[in-house]
Design an enzyme around this catalytic site. Structure first.
Site, short mmCIF file in Angstrom:
data_model
loop_
_atom_site.label_atom_id
_atom_site.label_comp_id
_atom_site.label_asym_id
_atom_site.label_seq_id
_atom_site.Cartn_x
_atom_site.Cartn_y
_atom_site.Cartn_z
CG ASP A 128 -77.54 57.53 -72.68
OD1 ASP A 128 -77.00 56.44 -72.50
OD2 ASP A 128 -77.21 58.56 -72.05
CB ILE A 129 -80.09 61.51 -69.51
CG1 ILE A 129 -79.28 60.56 -68.67
CG2 ILE A 129 -81.56 61.53 -69.17
CD1 ILE A 129 -79.14 61.06 -67.23
CG HIS A 138 -76.82 49.59 -70.02
ND1 HIS A 138 -76.30 49.37 -68.76
CD2 HIS A 138 -75.96 50.44 -70.62
CE1 HIS A 138 -75.18 50.05 -68.62
NE2 HIS A 138 -74.94 50.71 -69.74
CG PHE A 139 -77.60 45.26 -75.37
CD1 PHE A 139 -78.23 44.55 -74.35
CD2 PHE A 139 -76.61 44.64 -76.11
CE1 PHE A 139 -77.88 43.22 -74.09
CE2 PHE A 139 -76.25 43.32 -75.85
CZ PHE A 139 -76.89 42.61 -74.84
CG HIS A 140 -74.78 52.19 -74.80
ND1 HIS A 140 -74.90 53.46 -74.29
CD2 HIS A 140 -74.17 51.46 -73.83
CE1 HIS A 140 -74.37 53.50 -73.07
NE2 HIS A 140 -73.93 52.29 -72.76
CD GLN A 190 -71.81 47.45 -66.33
OE1 GLN A 190 -70.90 46.63 -66.29
NE2 GLN A 190 -73.08 47.14 -66.12
CG ASN A 201 -69.59 50.06 -72.11
OD1 ASN A 201 -69.04 49.66 -73.12
ND2 ASN A 201 -70.03 51.31 -71.99
P1 5GP Z 1 -72.59 52.68 -69.40
O1 5GP Z 1 -71.39 53.60 -69.43
O2 5GP Z 1 -72.84 52.11 -68.01
O3 5GP Z 1 -72.52 51.63 -70.45
O4 5GP Z 1 -73.80 53.59 -69.80
C1 5GP Z 1 -74.75 54.09 -68.92
C2 5GP Z 1 -75.56 55.08 -69.70
O5 5GP Z 1 -76.74 55.34 -68.98
C3 5GP Z 1 -74.86 56.40 -69.94
O6 5GP Z 1 -74.77 56.64 -71.32
C4 5GP Z 1 -75.74 57.42 -69.22
O7 5GP Z 1 -75.86 58.63 -69.93
C5 5GP Z 1 -77.06 56.70 -69.12
N1 5GP Z 1 -77.84 57.04 -67.93
C6 5GP Z 1 -77.41 57.08 -66.65
N2 5GP Z 1 -78.43 57.40 -65.82
C7 5GP Z 1 -79.52 57.56 -66.60
C8 5GP Z 1 -80.88 57.90 -66.34
O8 5GP Z 1 -81.29 58.10 -65.21
N3 5GP Z 1 -81.71 57.99 -67.40
C9 5GP Z 1 -81.28 57.74 -68.69
N4 5GP Z 1 -82.20 57.85 -69.66
N5 5GP Z 1 -80.02 57.42 -68.98
C10 5GP Z 1 -79.15 57.33 -67.95
#
Ligand code: 5GP
Ligand code: ZN
Length: 170
Positions: free
Chosen positions: A66-67, A135-137, A129, A122
């Site tokens: 994750d970035i 996606h799974f964290h 989300q 999420n």
């Molecule tokens: P969400 O809140 O949708 O469950 O999580 C999305 C996650 O994707 C966030 O933790 C965010 O930091 C990560 N993310 C968003 N864009 C990118 C990207 O371009 N590359 C990577 N590696 N992670 C991303």
């Protein structure tokens, strides 16, 4: 977008849609955004159009860091084929993805000095989300690192009982 080749962000004067930014933090030139399959950052990553720090890949999934990591080693596991969340993904696909989540989590646990990990997934903006691609964290946890907690809201037992009765599944 009229640009034949994407402009560096600083030179791009096209209007930007903040909902398509990297978690609201790293906007890209709109030409790149327009070129993305499904207008989806994670599809673009799966296609190799946007770079990622890959930790695992097979025919079904991709896992990368994750970035904006919550902890060191915070990784995301995504299916290569676009679905937006849990509910529009087939049971078969979900079963296969979760076995990959386990595989990657097991690898991270063995490779990092973490004591445990959280799996988060999420669904919908109100649930936090930000990228509408399933996606799974996997969030490695180190001792007493910052809390991800559901412990703040003490329930009223009568309300809980009534709600469970209303929500009980056949
Ligand atoms: P969400 O809140 O949708 O469950 O999580 C999305 C996650 O994707 C966030 O933790 C965010 O930091 C990560 N993310 C968003 N864009 C990118 C990207 O371009 N590359 C990577 N590696 N992670 C991303
Ligand atoms: Zn996608």
């Amino acid at each position: 977008c009229a640009e034949p080749t994407p402009l560096p962000l600083a030179e791009c004067l096209h209007p930007r849609d903040s909902s398509r930014f990297f978690n609201g933090q790293q906007p890209r030139c709109c030409a790149i955004i327009m070129a993305m399959k499904n207008n989806c950052v994670f599809c673009a990553i799966a296609e190799g159009e946007i770079p990622s720090f890959k930790v695992y890949e097979d025919d079904l999934v991709l896992a990368y860091l994750d970035i904006n990591p919550f902890t060191k080693g915070h990784a995301l596991v995504i299916p290569k084929a676009h679905t937006s969340g849990l509910l529009d993904t087939s049971d078969e696909t979900l079963a296969s993805i979760i076995s990959r989540v386990k595989k990657v989590a097991s690898h991270l646990k063995a490779s990092l000095p973490c004591d445990g990990f959280n799996i988060l997934q999420n669904n919908g903006e109100s649930a936090g989300q930000t990228v509408m691609h399933l996606h799974f964290h996997i969030v490695p946890r180190y001792g007493k690192s910052a809390e991800i907690s559901f412990a703040n809201h003490k329930a009223d037992m009568e309300e809980l009982k009534a709600l469970a009765a209303r929500l009980r599944m056949p």
